[in-house]
Design a protein around this motif. Structure first.
Motif, mmCIF file in Angstrom:
data_model
loop_
_atom_site.group_PDB
_atom_site.id
_atom_site.type_symbol
_atom_site.label_atom_id
_atom_site.label_comp_id
_atom_site.label_asym_id
_atom_site.label_seq_id
_atom_site.Cartn_x
_atom_site.Cartn_y
_atom_site.Cartn_z
ATOM 1 N N ALA A 1 0.823 -1.207 0.000
ATOM 2 C CA ALA A 1 0.000 0.000 0.000
ATOM 3 C C ALA A 1 0.860 1.261 0.000
ATOM 4 O O ALA A 1 0.553 2.244 -0.678
ATOM 5 C CB ALA A 1 -0.934 -0.003 1.209
ATOM 6 N N ILE A 2 1.957 1.233 0.771
ATOM 7 C CA ILE A 2 2.857 2.380 0.826
ATOM 8 C C ILE A 2 3.491 2.625 -0.543
ATOM 9 O O ILE A 2 3.619 3.762 -1.006
ATOM 10 C CB ILE A 2 3.952 2.162 1.882
ATOM 11 N N ALA A 3 3.879 1.546 -1.230
ATOM 12 C CA ALA A 3 4.476 1.688 -2.555
ATOM 13 C C ALA A 3 3.495 2.325 -3.529
ATOM 14 O O ALA A 3 3.873 3.146 -4.373
ATOM 15 C CB ALA A 3 4.923 0.324 -3.083
ATOM 16 N N ASP A 4 2.217 1.976 -3.403
ATOM 17 C CA ASP A 4 1.190 2.582 -4.253
ATOM 18 C C ASP A 4 1.103 4.083 -4.013
ATOM 19 O O ASP A 4 0.962 4.879 -4.942
ATOM 20 C CB ASP A 4 -0.170 1.937 -3.983
ATOM 21 N N VAL A 5 1.152 4.462 -2.725
ATOM 22 C CA VAL A 5 1.057 5.880 -2.375
ATOM 23 C C VAL A 5 2.218 6.666 -2.979
ATOM 24 O O VAL A 5 2.037 7.718 -3.596
ATOM 25 C CB VAL A 5 1.045 6.054 -0.843
ATOM 26 N N VAL A 6 3.432 6.148 -2.799
ATOM 27 C CA VAL A 6 4.617 6.850 -3.282
ATOM 28 C C VAL A 6 4.598 6.959 -4.804
ATOM 29 O O VAL A 6 4.884 8.015 -5.372
ATOM 30 C CB VAL A 6 5.900 6.128 -2.815
ATOM 31 N N LEU A 7 4.241 5.861 -5.491
ATOM 32 C CA LEU A 7 4.188 5.883 -6.947
ATOM 33 C C LEU A 7 3.143 6.878 -7.435
ATOM 34 O O LEU A 7 3.382 7.632 -8.383
ATOM 35 C CB LEU A 7 3.877 4.483 -7.482
ATOM 36 N N SER A 8 1.988 6.884 -6.786
ATOM 37 C CA SER A 8 0.929 7.813 -7.180
ATOM 38 C C SER A 8 1.387 9.256 -7.042
ATOM 39 O O SER A 8 1.111 10.095 -7.902
ATOM 40 C CB SER A 8 -0.325 7.584 -6.337
ATOM 41 N N GLN A 9 2.096 9.546 -5.982
ATOM 42 C CA GLN A 9 2.592 10.903 -5.773
ATOM 43 C C GLN A 9 3.612 11.294 -6.826
ATOM 44 O O GLN A 9 3.597 12.416 -7.346
ATOM 45 C CB GLN A 9 3.200 11.028 -4.376
ATOM 46 N N LYS A 10 4.508 10.369 -7.170
ATOM 47 C CA LYS A 10 5.506 10.667 -8.193
ATOM 48 C C LYS A 10 4.851 10.880 -9.553
ATOM 49 O O LYS A 10 5.239 11.763 -10.317
ATOM 50 C CB LYS A 10 6.528 9.532 -8.276
ATOM 51 N N LEU A 11 3.862 10.061 -9.877
ATOM 52 C CA LEU A 11 3.144 10.225 -11.141
ATOM 53 C C LEU A 11 2.416 11.562 -11.182
ATOM 54 O O LEU A 11 2.385 12.230 -12.220
ATOM 55 C CB LEU A 11 2.145 9.078 -11.325
ATOM 56 N N ALA A 12 1.833 11.956 -10.044
ATOM 57 C CA ALA A 12 1.130 13.234 -9.973
ATOM 58 C C ALA A 12 2.100 14.394 -10.191
ATOM 59 O O ALA A 12 1.776 15.374 -10.879
ATOM 60 C CB ALA A 12 0.426 13.370 -8.627
ATOM 61 N N GLU A 13 3.289 14.290 -9.608
ATOM 62 C CA GLU A 13 4.299 15.338 -9.787
ATOM 63 C C GLU A 13 4.714 15.449 -11.256
ATOM 64 O O GLU A 13 4.816 16.541 -11.811
ATOM 65 C CB GLU A 13 5.532 15.032 -8.926
ATOM 66 N N GLU A 14 4.967 14.293 -11.873
ATOM 67 C CA GLU A 14 5.379 14.300 -13.278
ATOM 68 C C GLU A 14 4.268 14.810 -14.183
ATOM 69 O O GLU A 14 4.513 15.558 -15.137
ATOM 70 C CB GLU A 14 5.782 12.872 -13.688
ATOM 71 N N LEU A 15 3.037 14.427 -13.870
ATOM 72 C CA LEU A 15 1.884 14.865 -14.660
ATOM 73 C C LEU A 15 1.714 16.377 -14.557
ATOM 74 O O LEU A 15 1.465 17.062 -15.562
ATOM 75 C CB LEU A 15 0.627 14.149 -14.167
ATOM 76 N N LYS A 16 1.867 16.904 -13.367
ATOM 77 C CA LYS A 16 1.758 18.349 -13.154
ATOM 78 C C LYS A 16 2.854 19.087 -13.931
ATOM 79 O O LYS A 16 2.592 20.104 -14.578
ATOM 80 C CB LYS A 16 1.878 18.660 -11.666
ATOM 81 N N LEU B 1 0.689 8.827 -18.423
ATOM 82 C CA LEU B 1 0.840 9.147 -17.001
ATOM 83 C C LEU B 1 -0.513 9.149 -16.295
ATOM 84 O O LEU B 1 -0.664 8.605 -15.197
ATOM 85 C CB LEU B 1 1.504 10.520 -16.835
ATOM 86 N N ASP B 2 -1.496 9.778 -16.923
ATOM 87 C CA ASP B 2 -2.831 9.884 -16.342
ATOM 88 C C ASP B 2 -3.465 8.504 -16.193
ATOM 89 O O ASP B 2 -4.054 8.193 -15.152
ATOM 90 C CB ASP B 2 -3.697 10.775 -17.220
ATOM 91 N N ASN B 3 -3.342 7.665 -17.207
ATOM 92 C CA ASN B 3 -3.933 6.328 -17.150
ATOM 93 C C ASN B 3 -3.279 5.460 -16.088
ATOM 94 O O ASN B 3 -3.961 4.740 -15.348
ATOM 95 C CB ASN B 3 -3.818 5.641 -18.520
ATOM 96 N N VAL B 4 -1.944 5.516 -16.006
ATOM 97 C CA VAL B 4 -1.247 4.713 -15.012
ATOM 98 C C VAL B 4 -1.596 5.172 -13.600
ATOM 99 O O VAL B 4 -1.830 4.364 -12.708
ATOM 100 C CB VAL B 4 0.288 4.770 -15.249
ATOM 101 N N LYS B 5 -1.629 6.492 -13.404
ATOM 102 C CA LYS B 5 -1.976 7.022 -12.078
ATOM 103 C C LYS B 5 -3.398 6.611 -11.677
ATOM 104 O O LYS B 5 -3.618 6.206 -10.527
ATOM 105 C CB LYS B 5 -1.853 8.543 -12.066
ATOM 106 N N ASN B 6 -4.333 6.701 -12.609
ATOM 107 C CA ASN B 6 -5.713 6.303 -12.299
ATOM 108 C C ASN B 6 -5.796 4.825 -11.942
ATOM 109 O O ASN B 6 -6.552 4.426 -11.063
ATOM 110 C CB ASN B 6 -6.631 6.599 -13.480
ATOM 111 N N PHE B 7 -4.980 4.005 -12.613
ATOM 112 C CA PHE B 7 -4.981 2.570 -12.317
ATOM 113 C C PHE B 7 -4.410 2.309 -10.919
ATOM 114 O O PHE B 7 -4.952 1.517 -10.155
ATOM 115 C CB PHE B 7 -4.165 1.820 -13.374
ATOM 116 N N VAL B 8 -3.284 2.971 -10.612
ATOM 117 C CA VAL B 8 -2.673 2.804 -9.293
ATOM 118 C C VAL B 8 -3.588 3.278 -8.197
ATOM 119 O O VAL B 8 -3.706 2.662 -7.124
ATOM 120 C CB VAL B 8 -1.321 3.558 -9.236
ATOM 121 N N ASP B 9 -4.333 4.360 -8.431
ATOM 122 C CA ASP B 9 -5.205 4.940 -7.431
ATOM 123 C C ASP B 9 -6.488 4.135 -7.211
ATOM 124 O O ASP B 9 -7.143 4.283 -6.175
ATOM 125 C CB ASP B 9 -5.612 6.361 -7.814
#
Length: 274
Positions: free
Chosen positions: A63-78, A265-273
């Motif tokens: 679960a922690i790995a999901d959180v960190v990955l989601s945050q990194k994807l959000a940063e890159e997407l932004k 990026l958006d698709n991967v983040k949505n899947f992880v989330d």
């Protein structure tokens, strides 16, 4: 609310910071729960336990790995969205190309191939190129791009992009197919082939590809008589296969690759989330 979203709310403000008491990098590394007195790590654990009814190390760190990955994807997407925010809508080069009214762009979101189609008299000309080539291109050494002879600046390097053309006629059988490399504002012809069956020359199926392999496709272009090469190049120029098109291809490749990367990026983040 999913456990992932609950964990994200707790981790959002502290994922990059150390726990002030135990010094752990939540959520990148486990803390010393016996030494932690501030309660930040304990609160993180308490939310996890409330959802799972106990502490399972494997599930927790997944679960922690999901959180960190989601945050990194959000940063890159932004970052990627901000990079193109100054150019709303279509870029100028694309508007200019469309205004010419020569080529129709057939671009399917999610595909890495782009098709351009035009009519020329009784001929139909199709061009295909792939944005995958710009990801595989090797960068030239910097010194080769800075200055040429006499200190003159050289034009920016253009990565090579493979482009294929098929030309068919409404009143004739068969098709002519041309394989080229688009680079430095020009099309470099590899070979020019003729197929007696137009469908065979234009179909993009595994069966058609297999049949084409057994056919004679003609000589390498650079082995032809120079005068023949020159006349073929003029013949193509008349059909709009020219410097203008060769300049457009890498520009559009970069434009599309950027759009596809943001979509990815958006698709991967949505899947992880999820």
């Amino acid at each position: 609310m999913s456990v992932l979203r609950a964990l994200r709310q707790v981790a959002a403000s502290s994922s990059r910071a150390c726990c002030s008491s135990c010094g752990s990098l939540w959520p990148l590394a486990p803390c010393d729960r016996t030494a932690c007195s501030t309660g930040c790590c304990k609160s993180f654990l308490s939310i996890y336990v409330s959802f799972f009814g106990g502490f399972d190390t494997h599930s927790f760190w997944v679960a922690i790995a999901d959180v960190v990955l989601s945050q990194k994807l959000a940063e890159e997407l932004k970052y990627e969205k901000e990079a193109v925010a100054d150019v709303p809508g279509e870029p100028e080069f694309l508007k200019t190309f469309k205004d010419q009214g020569i080529w129709e762009i057939q671009d399917v979101a999610g595909n890495d191939e782009v098709t351009l189609v035009r009519k020329f008299g009784n001929e139909t000309i199709r061009m295909m190129f792939s944005i995958a080539d710009i990801q595989n291109a090797e960068e030239e050494p910097e010194y080769e791009q800075e200055e040429g002879e006499g200190g003159e600046e050289q034009p920016p390097h253009s990565y090579p992009i493979r482009a294929s053309f098929s030309i068919t006629k409404g009143n004739a059988k068969g098709s002519i197919n041309i394989d080229t490399m688009c680079q430095e504002g020009a099309f470099i012809i590899d070979n020019m082939s003729y197929y007696p069956d137009a469908q065979l020359g234009t179909e993009l199926t595994a069966e058609a590809d297999w049949k084409r392999r057994g056919l004679y496709i003609g000589p390498q272009f650079d082995t032809l008589d120079v005068s023949v090469q020159e006349e073929i190049e003029k013949w193509l120029q008349e059909r709009g296969i020219n410097e203008n098109l060769a300049t457009f291809v890498p520009e559009y490749s970069e434009f599309k690759e950027q759009k596809e990367y943001v979509r990815w990026l958006d698709n991967v983040k949505n899947f992880v989330d999820a």
